[in-house]
Design a protein around this motif. Structure first.
Motif, PDB file in Angstrom:
ATOM      1  N   LEU A   1      43.563  52.413  28.055  1.00 11.14           N
ATOM      2  CA  LEU A   1      43.720  52.113  29.460  1.00 11.14           C
ATOM      3  C   LEU A   1      44.991  51.304  29.656  1.00 11.14           C
ATOM      4  N   VAL A   2      45.833  51.742  30.574  1.00  7.41           N
ATOM      5  CA  VAL A   2      47.021  51.005  30.990  1.00  7.41           C
ATOM      6  C   VAL A   2      46.663  50.391  32.335  1.00  7.41           C
ATOM      7  N   GLN A   3      46.729  49.068  32.438  1.00 10.19           N
ATOM      8  CA  GLN A   3      46.107  48.389  33.575  1.00 10.19           C
ATOM      9  C   GLN A   3      46.975  47.226  34.044  1.00 10.19           C
ATOM     10  N   GLU A   4      47.073  47.074  35.351  1.00  9.68           N
ATOM     11  CA  GLU A   4      47.767  45.912  35.883  1.00  9.68           C
ATOM     12  C   GLU A   4      47.046  44.635  35.467  1.00  9.68           C
ATOM     13  N   TYR A   5      47.813  43.655  35.023  1.00  7.06           N
ATOM     14  CA  TYR A   5      47.231  42.355  34.702  1.00  7.06           C
ATOM     15  C   TYR A   5      46.891  41.647  36.012  1.00  7.06           C
ATOM     16  N   VAL A   6      45.646  41.287  36.166  1.00  5.49           N
ATOM     17  CA  VAL A   6      45.195  40.631  37.392  1.00  5.49           C
ATOM     18  C   VAL A   6      45.181  39.124  37.178  1.00  5.49           C
ATOM     19  N   PRO A   7      45.972  38.373  37.959  1.00  4.45           N
ATOM     20  CA  PRO A   7      45.888  36.915  37.856  1.00  4.45           C
ATOM     21  C   PRO A   7      44.595  36.426  38.503  1.00  4.45           C
ATOM     22  N   ALA A   8      43.673  35.986  37.683  1.00  6.49           N
ATOM     23  CA  ALA A   8      42.360  35.574  38.176  1.00  6.49           C
ATOM     24  C   ALA A   8      42.460  34.224  38.874  1.00  6.49           C
ATOM     25  N   ARG A   9      41.901  34.142  40.075  1.00  7.22           N
ATOM     26  CA  ARG A   9      41.950  32.902  40.836  1.00  7.22           C
ATOM     27  C   ARG A   9      41.306  31.766  40.057  1.00  7.22           C
ATOM     28  N   ASP A  10      42.001  30.653  39.973  1.00  4.69           N
ATOM     29  CA  ASP A  10      41.548  29.461  39.251  1.00  4.69           C
ATOM     30  C   ASP A  10      41.368  29.719  37.762  1.00  4.69           C
ATOM     31  N   GLY A  11      41.874  30.845  37.282  1.00  4.92           N
ATOM     32  CA  GLY A  11      41.802  31.139  35.851  1.00  4.92           C
ATOM     33  C   GLY A  11      40.420  31.445  35.335  1.00  4.92           C
ATOM     34  N   VAL A  12      39.519  31.867  36.230  1.00  5.26           N
ATOM     35  CA  VAL A  12      38.140  32.124  35.796  1.00  5.26           C
ATOM     36  C   VAL A  12      37.729  33.548  36.147  1.00  5.26           C
ATOM     37  N   ILE A  13      36.801  34.050  35.355  1.00  3.33           N
ATOM     38  CA  ILE A  13      36.105  35.286  35.688  1.00  3.33           C
ATOM     39  C   ILE A  13      34.639  34.923  35.904  1.00  3.33           C
ATOM     40  N   THR A  14      33.950  35.735  36.673  1.00  3.71           N
ATOM     41  CA  THR A  14      32.530  35.505  36.909  1.00  3.71           C
ATOM     42  C   THR A  14      31.737  36.594  36.216  1.00  3.71           C
TER      43      THR A  14
ATOM     44  N   TYR B   1      21.363  35.500  36.682  1.00  6.44           N
ATOM     45  CA  TYR B   1      22.144  34.276  36.831  1.00  6.44           C
ATOM     46  C   TYR B   1      23.610  34.643  36.744  1.00  6.44           C
ATOM     47  N   ALA B   2      24.480  33.684  37.002  1.00  8.02           N
ATOM     48  CA  ALA B   2      25.916  33.949  36.924  1.00  8.02           C
ATOM     49  C   ALA B   2      26.644  32.742  36.357  1.00  8.02           C
ATOM     50  N   LEU B   3      27.752  33.030  35.700  1.00  8.98           N
ATOM     51  CA  LEU B   3      28.602  31.994  35.112  1.00  8.98           C
ATOM     52  C   LEU B   3      30.047  32.218  35.517  1.00  8.98           C
ATOM     53  N   ASP B   4      30.744  31.139  35.794  1.00  7.56           N
ATOM     54  CA  ASP B   4      32.200  31.169  35.811  1.00  7.56           C
ATOM     55  C   ASP B   4      32.653  30.827  34.404  1.00  7.56           C
TER      56      ASP B   4
ATOM     57  N   ILE C   1      36.312  28.041  25.370  1.00  5.75           N
ATOM     58  CA  ILE C   1      35.669  28.667  26.517  1.00  5.75           C
ATOM     59  C   ILE C   1      34.850  27.606  27.257  1.00  5.75           C
ATOM     60  N   THR C   2      35.014  27.552  28.561  1.00  7.78           N
ATOM     61  CA  THR C   2      34.170  26.684  29.380  1.00  7.78           C
ATOM     62  C   THR C   2      33.329  27.547  30.297  1.00  7.78           C
ATOM     63  N   MET C   3      32.073  27.161  30.470  1.00  4.56           N
ATOM     64  CA  MET C   3      31.123  27.942  31.254  1.00  4.56           C
ATOM     65  C   MET C   3      30.458  27.050  32.280  1.00  4.56           C
ATOM     66  N   THR C   4      30.384  27.538  33.500  1.00  3.29           N
ATOM     67  CA  THR C   4      29.777  26.774  34.576  1.00  3.29           C
ATOM     68  C   THR C   4      28.832  27.685  35.352  1.00  3.29           C
ATOM     69  N   LYS C   5      27.603  27.227  35.534  1.00  2.00           N
ATOM     70  CA  LYS C   5      26.666  27.993  36.349  1.00  2.00           C
ATOM     71  C   LYS C   5      27.163  28.031  37.783  1.00  2.00           C
ATOM     72  N   VAL C   6      27.107  29.224  38.387  1.00  2.00           N
ATOM     73  CA  VAL C   6      27.547  29.388  39.770  1.00  2.00           C
ATOM     74  C   VAL C   6      26.533  30.235  40.526  1.00  2.00           C
ATOM     75  N   ASP C   7      26.580  30.105  41.827  1.00  2.00           N
ATOM     76  CA  ASP C   7      25.807  30.971  42.712  1.00  2.00           C
ATOM     77  C   ASP C   7      26.813  31.817  43.481  1.00  2.00           C
ATOM     78  N   PRO C   8      27.063  33.049  43.011  1.00  2.00           N
ATOM     79  CA  PRO C   8      28.101  33.866  43.637  1.00  2.00           C
ATOM     80  C   PRO C   8      27.760  34.203  45.086  1.00  2.00           C
ATOM     81  N   ASP C   9      28.798  34.589  45.804  1.00  2.00           N
ATOM     82  CA  ASP C   9      28.604  35.094  47.152  1.00  2.00           C
ATOM     83  C   ASP C   9      27.627  36.264  47.126  1.00  2.00           C
ATOM     84  N   ALA C  10      26.820  36.376  48.170  1.00  2.00           N
ATOM     85  CA  ALA C  10      25.799  37.433  48.224  1.00  2.00           C
ATOM     86  C   ALA C  10      26.401  38.820  48.089  1.00  2.00           C
TER      87      ALA C  10
END
Length: 302
Positions: free
Chosen positions: A174-187, A198-201, A223-232
Motif C-alpha cells: 500500500l502506498v499511502q499519504e502520511y496522515v499527521p494525527a492530531r495531538d500525535g494520538v490514534i484512537t 472501550y477505547a484508548l488514545d 507507548i502511552t495509553m489513556t482511556k477515552v470516551d470517543p464521540d458517538a
C-alpha cells in the motif's frame, strides 16, 4: 468434546484470558499453533466453540507462521459444525489491509488516501497521485511491521531503485499519504460482539507500532495509553465496521487528520488481546466481559 478451544500463537499474550477462564470453571483446551496439523477429510473440531487468537504479527516471530494455514483450518472446523469466533471470513479481512480500506470506504467513512500495488516497480507511479510525505506499508502487517516513510519523490525513487522497501508476505503493498494525527494520538476502539467495549488514545512518539498489550509494553516501547470516551459518531462508525467485517471481537483504529479534522479509519484488528494493566487504565477488566461472551456462545451451541 470440549466446550471451548483457544487456538493461539503468542506464548505470553493470553495468560489473563486463561486465568479468567480458569476462575470461571470453563471447560476449555489450549491449542498452540506451532506444529499443528489436520486431516481435511477428517479431523473433527476440538471443541464446540473455537476462539482464534492468531496475530497478524506472527510472521515476525516465525517464517512458519499460520496465517494462511488458518484460513483452511477454520473453514474446515466450521464446515464440521464448530462455531469459530473470528473465523475464516474475519481472517480474510484481518490479513488484508487493502480489503479493510475498501470495506471502510464502502460504509462512507474516510481513510488515508491510498494506492494498492502488487509490483514494486509501480510504486513511483502510484505515489505521483498522492501528497508527500507518504508511507509504503505491507498489506499483511502487525505491530507496525512493514511500514516505511518517505518525505520526497527523490527519497522514494532511491528506495525503489535500491529495493529499500517494505515486503509483504502476500506480495501486495500500500502506498499511502502520511496522515499527521492530531495531538500525535490514534484512537483504538475495541468492540465485542460488534458493540463498543472501550477505547484508548494511544501515543507512540511517531512510532508505527502502537500495540497496547502486555507483551508489547513489556518490550519497553514508549507507548502511552489513556482511556477515552470517543464521540458517538466514532463509536457508531466502529460498530458499523465491526458488523460489516463480521468481527466477533476486535479493534478499529482511527486518527483525526490534523490537516482538515477528518476522522480517518485505517486498521481493523481481530486479535484484541486488550490493554496492559486494565484495572489501572480502564478501572475494570475486559476479560470478564469476554468470558461472558464466550460462555454465551457455548450455551448457544448446545
Amino acid at each position: 468434546m470440549h466446550d471451548l478451544a483457544i487456538f493461539y500463537e503468542h506464548p505470553a499474550w493470553f495468560a489473563s484470558l486463561f486465568a479468567a477462564l480458569d476462575a470461571r470453571g470453563v471447560d476449555y483446551v489450549r491449542i498452540g499453533i506451532e506444529g499443528h496439523r489436520f486431516d481435511p477429510a477428517g479431523a473433527p473440531p476440538p471443541a464446540r466453540v473455537v476462539f482464534s487468537r492468531l496475530a497478524m504479527s506472527s510472521f515476525l516471530r516465525s517464517p512458519d507462521h499460520a496465517i494462511y494455514y488458518a484460513h483452511a483450518l477454520f473453514a474446515h472446523w466450521a464446515g464440521q459444525g464448530a462455531r469459530v469466533i473470528n473465523g475464516a471470513d474475519v481472517l480474510a479481512v484481518d490479513a488484508n489491509k487493502a480489503r479493510q480500506l475498501a470495506l471502510i470506504t464502502s460504509l462512507g467513512l474516510a481513510v488515508p488516501a491510498t494506492r494498492v500495488v502488487h509490483r514494486s516497480v509501480d510504486i513511483i507511479a502510484a505515489a505521483a497521485e498522492l501528497r508527500y510525505p507518504l508511507v509504503v506499508k505491507a498489506n499483511v502487517g502487525g505491530s507496525g511491521a512493514g511500514i516505511m516513510r518517505y518525505d520526497t519523490p527523490a527519497e522514494l525513487a532511491v528506495a525503489v531503485a535500491d529495493k529499500f522497501l517494505p515486503t509483504s508476505i502476500d506480495g501486495v503493498l500500500l502506498v499511502q499519504e502520511y496522515v499527521p494525527a492530531r495531538d500525535g494520538v490514534i484512537t483504538r476502539i475495541e468492540t465485542l460482539d460488534r458493540r463498543y467495549l472501550y477505547a484508548l488514545d494511544v501515543a507512540g512518539g511517531g512510532a508505527f507500532d502502537l500495540c497496547p498489550a502486555d507483551a508489547c509494553v513489556a518490550d519497553g516501547k514508549p507507548i502511552t495509553m489513556t482511556k477515552v470516551d470517543p464521540d458517538a459518531t466514532l463509536i457508531d462508525a466502529a460498530e458499523r465496521i465491526a458488523a460489516a467485517a463480521g468481527l466477533d471481537i476486535g479493534g478499529v483504529e482511527v486518527m483525526i487528520d490534523d490537516r482538515d479534522g477528518t476522522p480517518r479509519f485505517y486498521d481493523i484488528n481481530a486479535l484484541s488481546n486488550f490493554v496492559a494493566k486494565p484495572l489501572d487504565v480502564l478501572g475494570w477488566d475486559p476479560h470478564e466481559r469476554l468470558v461472558d461472551y464466550l460462555v454465551a456462545e457455548i450455551e448457544r451451541g448446545k
